[in-house]
Design a protein around this motif. Structure first.
Motif, PDB file in Angstrom:
ATOM      1  N   LYS A 179       0.595  -1.216   0.155  1.00 54.11           N
ATOM      2  CA  LYS A 179      -0.078   0.159  -0.685  1.00 54.11           C
ATOM      3  C   LYS A 179       0.649   1.300  -0.160  1.00 54.11           C
ATOM      4  O   LYS A 179       1.749   0.963   0.807  1.00 54.11           O
ATOM      5  CB  LYS A 179      -0.447  -0.043   1.345  1.00 54.11           C
ATOM      6  CG  LYS A 179      -1.957  -0.911   1.200  1.00 54.11           C
ATOM      7  CD  LYS A 179      -3.113  -0.966   0.276  1.00 54.11           C
ATOM      8  CE  LYS A 179      -4.180   0.316   1.012  1.00 54.11           C
ATOM      9  NZ  LYS A 179      -5.617   0.312   0.116  1.00 54.11           N
ATOM     10  N   THR A 189      -2.445   4.031   6.057  1.00 59.74           N
ATOM     11  CA  THR A 189      -3.545   3.446   6.327  1.00 59.74           C
ATOM     12  C   THR A 189      -3.546   3.526   8.256  1.00 59.74           C
ATOM     13  O   THR A 189      -4.131   3.152   8.717  1.00 59.74           O
ATOM     14  CB  THR A 189      -3.262   1.566   6.060  1.00 59.74           C
ATOM     15  OG1 THR A 189      -2.063   1.209   7.131  1.00 59.74           O
ATOM     16  CG2 THR A 189      -3.348   1.494   4.731  1.00 59.74           C
ATOM     17  N   ALA A 237      -5.781   6.220   3.807  1.00 62.46           N
ATOM     18  CA  ALA A 237      -6.396   5.253   3.011  1.00 62.46           C
ATOM     19  C   ALA A 237      -7.580   5.306   2.693  1.00 62.46           C
ATOM     20  O   ALA A 237      -7.820   5.041   1.836  1.00 62.46           O
ATOM     21  CB  ALA A 237      -5.655   4.103   2.601  1.00 62.46           C
ATOM     22  N   GLU A 257      -5.591   0.969  -5.169  1.00 61.08           N
ATOM     23  CA  GLU A 257      -4.192   1.660  -5.642  1.00 61.08           C
ATOM     24  C   GLU A 257      -4.241   0.873  -7.027  1.00 61.08           C
ATOM     25  O   GLU A 257      -2.463   0.475  -7.017  1.00 61.08           O
ATOM     26  CB  GLU A 257      -3.601   1.349  -4.228  1.00 61.08           C
ATOM     27  CG  GLU A 257      -3.413   1.690  -3.305  1.00 61.08           C
ATOM     28  CD  GLU A 257      -2.683   2.271  -2.125  1.00 61.08           C
ATOM     29  OE1 GLU A 257      -1.460   1.208  -2.207  1.00 61.08           O
ATOM     30  OE2 GLU A 257      -3.001   2.888  -1.116  1.00 61.08           O
ATOM     31  N   THR A 279      -0.296  -1.354  -9.692  1.00 62.57           N
ATOM     32  CA  THR A 279      -0.329  -0.016  -8.331  1.00 62.57           C
ATOM     33  C   THR A 279       0.640   0.816  -8.230  1.00 62.57           C
ATOM     34  O   THR A 279       1.844   0.675  -9.655  1.00 62.57           O
ATOM     35  CB  THR A 279      -0.141  -1.236  -7.525  1.00 62.57           C
ATOM     36  OG1 THR A 279       1.131  -1.454  -6.876  1.00 62.57           O
ATOM     37  CG2 THR A 279      -1.301  -2.387  -7.423  1.00 62.57           C
TER      38      THR A 279
END
Length: 793
Positions: free
Chosen positions: A452, A456, A571, A657, A684
């Motif tokens: 990611k 987050t 996120a 993403e 991504t």
């Protein structure tokens, strides 16, 4: 004769009266001196117990004596004062506490002034406490043992109590607090000899400099010391000038020359002499699960009535990874009227100060600050000023002043902060975008998933309602990676009733600015967010500072965005966002090589690399995305130049993403050896993949092979790109981009919007105004106004 006998009789009566009084006084003195005052202990115990609502008991001797009064002059010094002393005193705890006694004393003694008793004033110049021990306890339900239920009288008392100084010899304080999870013990003892405040200040400066080096590194500590020295020199210069002026007016010596060992001079003028430290104290234990240790010093005599006499205090305490130290004075300590301290604070993150201060601060890299803390304790709310402090946060400097006001229903934090050199990476922890190693160092157990890119880590919204804030921050110069075109930063942070706002959050970017207003409503669950952003005058050349092919580019990028979302992390907010994003490139130039490379025109790329590069004009470029549940769908995404038209379609998914974009280059003019096949952008955010559409390229390659079997020269036909594309309708695009983007309320979906007719495959031709010309000679008024809106705003 009769008159003489009368006069003699009166004389004898007066003589007898004085004789009787003398005998009575002698008898009272004898009784007073020989009376066993311990017989009164039960009566004293009962009266005090009734008054404080706790069992009070004297188990040692209760004595009363007479002494000449201290500091009295004239005839008053011949009036003796009673001196009371009691040994082995205990005050009981409530029945729910762990310890039996709230307080114990080996001895207490004091004198009472006699003459003020005639006016119903009980004047006690000084109280001496010998080896006091205090137990402080609180349960999770907030029951505590330091709140006494004093007996309330229906009628106001006619007696007034006036207490002077309090002194002690040794002492112990135990703390057991289930609310703050504190288990601590403080021990107080005499120092052996008085220590001037100036000596303590020097010692603390050296100790704090060492601690700062451990927290922010030697380089950061050295810079911090330079900042502090410069601030101190500036303040001392101002104080010296003010003091000199005042001294000249009063024809008195300059108070700024008084030794720091006996007095403190500030910009407000000289203060009364500060008595030396007489007691030292140590603390050990735990607080909120973290280890607590430290020591400090106190003055010898606590002045209760003299509000002008400063009481010296000093502390050097470590609470987990947080280090707090101060040296200074408390004025009117009985009422905690005022503080004046030099304060040093170091921690691995500013957010770690919350358990000790109740002030909501952001996550940051390791930091160290020092400044002057002054405070006033008021019935309508305490007020503290952290003035002209200097500091280091990671690799950045920080300076400014803050004011904390204990208002209702929430306290308020106000101030202005400035960073002259701001490391851009030091901003990452604020939104949880720092590395997992950095998170672990500041004690955060939540790790960022490796796949990611968007942070987050959740916002600590439970703290947002504990305080309101109104703070301005300026980053004058940002130090960043070479490929980041960010130069400076300004934001105005407002937090009220659990709603955090940035009005605005403004970055200097590529010769222009990106300004946004961000509102995060943490009073609800989940958090509701709303963002409006404007990009103005971003120079193409500066947007890509490390791309050589863009260094000859001209033109500007302007854009707007409006988004709403719900979620407790960056996120989560991105994944639920709804709204619109628009961007526009006004007329300029861009490297022909860059454009030809995008069109995969092999011959021209080779030609440009061999013989240099030329520039092409940008007629217009626009991007218009509709955002629905975190998915950006390209309503308009196109670029028109003198040499090529590039259309982009597809989606960008902020939840996964992931990207799925198709890039379709269309060459203007006749090209030989062109591989102008569609490109794709997939993958991504952390692992993007860009390449040629294999299917389209395979079709072209198959055609080339097939024709090659018929005629070798015919194999070149698929690589010849004729002029079969028309320019984009720039006027219509400009007008369309000028409409402000919209966003629905947080949690609601954005309404779908169809692509404009000029973007459809069947309506690729421009409007009548564009037909037969690459650029209109006289653009329509609405289009001109639309372009001016971006260029002039």
């Amino acid at each position: 004769m009769a008159q003489a006998r009368t006069t003699g009789k009166i004389g004898r009566i007066v003589t007898w009266i004085f004789a009787v009084l003398a005998v009575l006084i002698a008898i009272l003195v004898v009784i007073f001196l020989t009376f066993d005052w311990n017989r009164l202990r039960p009566w004293v115990d009962d009266k005090v117990s009734e008054a404080i609502g706790r069992r009070f008991e004297i188990t040692g001797d209760l004595k009363v004596g007479w002494q000449r009064p201290p500091n009295e002059t004239g005839w008053k010094r011949w009036v003796p004062w009673p001196r009371f002393s009691a040994e082995k005193i205990t005050i009981a705890n409530p029945d729910w506490t762990r310890e039996k006694f709230f307080a114990t004393l080996d001895e207490i003694d004091f004198q009472v002034a006699v003459l003020p008793l005639l006016a119903h004033d009980i004047v006690i110049p000084a109280i001496n406490l010998v080896n006091p021990s205090i137990d402080i306890e609180r349960l999770k339900d907030n029951r505590n043992n330091w709140t006494f239920k004093f007996k309330q009288s229906n009628e106001p008392s006619t007696w007034n109590l006036r207490l002077g100084d309090i002194s002690l010899a040794k002492g112990t304080v135990k703390v057991s607090d289930e609310v703050t999870k504190a288990e601590m013990q403080v021990v107080i003892d005499t120092l052996g000899q008085p220590v001037p405040i100036g000596d303590v200040m020097k010692q603390q400066e050296a100790a704090s400099a060492k601690s700062s080096a451990e927290m922010v590194g030697k380089s950061g500590a050295a810079k911090l010391n330079k900042q502090a020295d410069a601030a101190a020199a500036s303040e001392a210069s101002a104080a010296s000038a003010a003091s000199a002026a005042a001294a000249a007016n009063a024809s008195a010596p300059n108070p700024a020359s008084v030794s720091a060992n006996t007095s403190i001079t500030t910009k407000e003028g000289p203060k009364p002499p500060v008595p030396p430290y007489a007691f030292g104290w140590t603390v050990k234990g735990t607080y909120n699960g973290g280890k607590v240790s430290g020591d400090g010093k106190l003055g010898g005599v606590l002045a209760v009535q003299d509000a002008q006499r400063p009481f010296p205090v000093q502390a050097d305490v470590r609470l987990g990874d947080t280090h707090i130290a101060f040296v200074g004075t408390v004025t009117d300590p009985a009422h905690l009227a005022a503080l004046d301290l030099r304060l040093w604070v170091q921690a691995v993150s500013m957010a770690h100060l919350y358990p000790f201060t109740g002030v909501t601060l952001p996550e940051t890299p390791p930091f160290a600050t020092e400044g002057r803390l002054t405070g006033q304790f008021r019935e309508d709310g305490n007020v503290f000023h952290y003035e002209n402090f200097t500091g280091r946060v990671g690799g950045s400097d920080i300076n400014g002043s803050l004011v904390y006001a204990g208002k209702k229903p929430r306290p308020l934090l106000q101030g202005e902060l400035v960073s002259h050199l701001l490391q851009f990476k030091d901003l990452a922890p604020i939104i949880g975008a720092d590395s997992n190693a950095s998170k672990a160092k500041r004690g955060d157990t939540e790790k960022q998933p490796s796949a990611k890119a968007l942070p987050t880590e959740e916002f600590k919204t439970d703290r947002w309602k504990s305080i309101d804030a109104d703070v301005k921050f300026t980053g004058q110069r940002i130090i960043k990676d070479a490929d980041l075109p960010i130069t400076d930063l300004y934001t105005h942070v407002i937090m009220k009733d659990g709603v955090l706002s940035f009005e605005p959050l403004k970055f200097g970017v590529a010769g222009g600015a990106i300004a946004s207003n961000i509102h995060l409503d943490g009073s609800a669950a989940p958090l509701k967010g709303r963002v409006s952003a404007q990009a103005r005058h971003l120079k193409l050349k500066q947007l890509f500072p490390t791309v050589k092919t863009m260094q000859s580019a001209l033109g500007e990028v302007n854009g707007d965005a409006a988004l709403s979302a719900t979620g407790n992390s960056p996120a989560a907010l991105a994944a639920t966002s709804n709204g619109e994003v628009k961007a526009l490139i006004t007329q300029g130039t861009v490297s022909r090589l860059y454009m030809e490379a995008a069109g995969l025109n092999v011959a021209n790329v080779v030609y440009e690399k061999l013989f240099g590069k030329r520039d092409v004009n940008i007629n217009c470029a626009a991007a218009d995305f509709v955002v629905t549940d975190g998915v950006l769908d390209s309503r308009v995404f196109a670029l028109d130049t003198d040499d090529a038209v590039i259309n982009v379609d597809g989606t960008i998914n902020l939840k996964t993403e992931g990207m799925d974009l198709g890039v379709h280059p269309h060459t203007k003019g006749f090209r030989i050896f062109s591989l102008r096949s569609p490109l794709y952008v997939k993958g991504t955010f952390k692992d993007p993949k860009v390449g040629v559409n294999a299917g389209a390229l395979a079709v072209r390659g198959g055609a080339m092979v097939g024709l090659g079997l018929i005629n070798p020269f015919a194999a070149l036909i698929p690589l010849i790109a004729p002029n079969n594309n028309k320019p984009l309708p720039c006027q219509q695009m400009l007008a369309d981009m000028s409409r402000a983007p919209t966003a629905p309320p947080a949690g609601k979906k954005q309404q779908a919007k169809a692509a404009p007719a000029y973007m459809s495959s069947g309506a690729a031709a421009p409007g009548a105004a564009d037909k037969g010309a690459k650029k209109p000679a006289t653009p329509a008024a609405p289009a001109a106004a639309s372009a001016a809106q971006y260029r002039g705003s």
